[in-house]
Structure formats: C-alpha cells, structure tokens
Scaffold this motif. Sequence first.
Motif, PDB file in Angstrom:
ATOM      1  N   HIS A 174      -8.158  -1.522  -0.410  1.00 17.13           N
ATOM      2  CA  HIS A 174      -7.889  -2.943   0.264  1.00 17.13           C
ATOM      3  C   HIS A 174      -6.461  -3.264   0.777  1.00 17.13           C
ATOM      4  CE1 HIS A 174     -11.639  -4.486  -1.576  1.00 17.13           C
ATOM      5  NE2 HIS A 174     -11.413  -4.250  -2.739  1.00 17.13           N
ATOM      6  N   VAL A 175      -5.839  -2.101   0.849  1.00 20.24           N
ATOM      7  CA  VAL A 175      -4.593  -2.115   1.353  1.00 20.24           C
ATOM      8  C   VAL A 175      -4.259  -1.012   2.501  1.00 20.24           C
ATOM      9  CG1 VAL A 175      -3.647  -2.796  -0.650  1.00 20.24           C
ATOM     10  CG2 VAL A 175      -3.505  -0.543  -0.105  1.00 20.24           C
ATOM     11  N   ASP A 176      -3.467  -1.389   3.436  1.00 20.95           N
ATOM     12  CA  ASP A 176      -3.267  -0.454   4.711  1.00 20.95           C
ATOM     13  C   ASP A 176      -1.984   0.405   4.363  1.00 20.95           C
ATOM     14  OD1 ASP A 176      -4.907  -1.955   6.298  1.00 20.95           O
ATOM     15  OD2 ASP A 176      -3.203  -3.211   6.375  1.00 20.95           O
ATOM     16  N   VAL A 177      -1.293   0.634   3.537  1.00 17.68           N
ATOM     17  CA  VAL A 177      -0.449   1.264   2.932  1.00 17.68           C
ATOM     18  C   VAL A 177       0.137   1.109   1.485  1.00 17.68           C
ATOM     19  CG1 VAL A 177       1.824  -0.142   3.831  1.00 17.68           C
ATOM     20  CG2 VAL A 177       1.825   2.466   3.966  1.00 17.68           C
ATOM     21  N   ILE A 178       0.505   1.938   0.906  1.00 21.79           N
ATOM     22  CA  ILE A 178       1.285   1.858  -0.355  1.00 21.79           C
ATOM     23  C   ILE A 178       2.549   2.295  -0.641  1.00 21.79           C
ATOM     24  CG2 ILE A 178       0.937   2.753  -2.956  1.00 21.79           C
ATOM     25  CD1 ILE A 178      -2.236   3.815  -2.101  1.00 21.79           C
ATOM     26  N   ILE A 179       3.357   1.592  -1.114  1.00 25.34           N
ATOM     27  CA  ILE A 179       4.761   1.591  -1.692  1.00 25.34           C
ATOM     28  C   ILE A 179       4.974   2.055  -2.920  1.00 25.34           C
ATOM     29  CG2 ILE A 179       7.063   0.887  -1.479  1.00 25.34           C
ATOM     30  CD1 ILE A 179       6.108  -0.986   1.043  1.00 25.34           C
ATOM     31  N   VAL A 180       5.622   2.962  -3.360  1.00 21.93           N
ATOM     32  CA  VAL A 180       5.900   3.242  -4.735  1.00 21.93           C
ATOM     33  C   VAL A 180       7.612   3.102  -4.819  1.00 21.93           C
ATOM     34  CG1 VAL A 180       5.873   5.235  -6.488  1.00 21.93           C
ATOM     35  CG2 VAL A 180       4.171   4.904  -5.076  1.00 21.93           C
TER      36      VAL A 180
END
Length: 175
Positions: free
Chosen positions: A110-116
């Motif tokens: 459901h997301v285009d990119v993940i930020i940690v």
Amino acid sequence: MYEDRGELQISAEYIEPKGAGSLQVAFEQLKAKLEAEGLFAAERKKAIPTLPARIGVVTSPQAAALRDILNILQRRHHTVNVLIYPAQVQGDAAASEVAAGVRYFSSQGHVDVIIVARGGGSAEDLAAFNHEGLARVVAASEIPVISAVGHETDFTILDFVADLRRLRLRRRRNW
C-alpha cells in the motif's frame, strides 16, 4: 608489584581488543559478510519514486525524526499520505519491531516507499540497525527502503543495505 623480583601482576575482569570495541568489531564482521553476499551491491538497489503518493514510516511515534519527516513533507509534498508503523528504535526488541514494520509495508503493497527513521545516538543506541535479520528483511523488501537513521557521521548496516541513505532531512533541498 614485586619490587624485589622486578615483576608486576595485573588482575583483569574484562578485556577488549585494542582499538575498536566489541560493537565495532561485530559491525565490521557483519558488514564484510553481507557485502560478500552482495546485499550492498548497487545493482540490487530499487529506484526511489520521485513523488510517492504513499510513504510508510517505521519509527517510534515519539521520535523527533518522525516530526522532522512530517514537517518536511507538509512543506514540500503536502499531498502525500503517510502511514506510520510504530516500533521501538532502541533496545533489545527494536531490530525485530523495525523488521516487522518493513515486512508489513512490503507485504501489503500500500506504500510506494518505506522510510526507517531514528535520530542519532551512541553506537549502543544505534545497535538495532546493525542487526543481520533486519538487514535481510530490508534487502528482501519489494518496496524501496530509505534509511534515515542517525546523524550524518553515523553509519549502520541498514544504511548500506537500504536502497537510499538519507540523513539531515532539514538541510536537503531535493526532498
């Protein structure tokens, strides 16, 4: 000290290798292992979308890094939807909670990119981001992962395996 014999006796309870401490030695060993396996190779890095519609952020809900990210996105890309996966970012459970967040976003699609994200700290504070299991989860993610962990001078295993390392968000013009 035995002056008559010219001898000195030392009793120690704990010894570390000269130079780097045990955390640094473990970091270097894991870095070499994962690099040899190709987890840091540029060819396996996924492209980061220019204007993602949905961003997944894995961090502590109380983290200053989260507030920074949300403020910057509000100013520069206010139409983006942000989903937050709450995770500890320090301590024994942090690596597994962050890995669970990356797995969640990757599997849902459901997301285009993940930020940690996590702010800076000591080597001990950032130790969760030097975890082999977390590195493998990030490498296996179908969604591109950005590492926003620590200060500019801090490096973690996550930085090397992530698709992009982005720090000091306040001063970046291209974000």
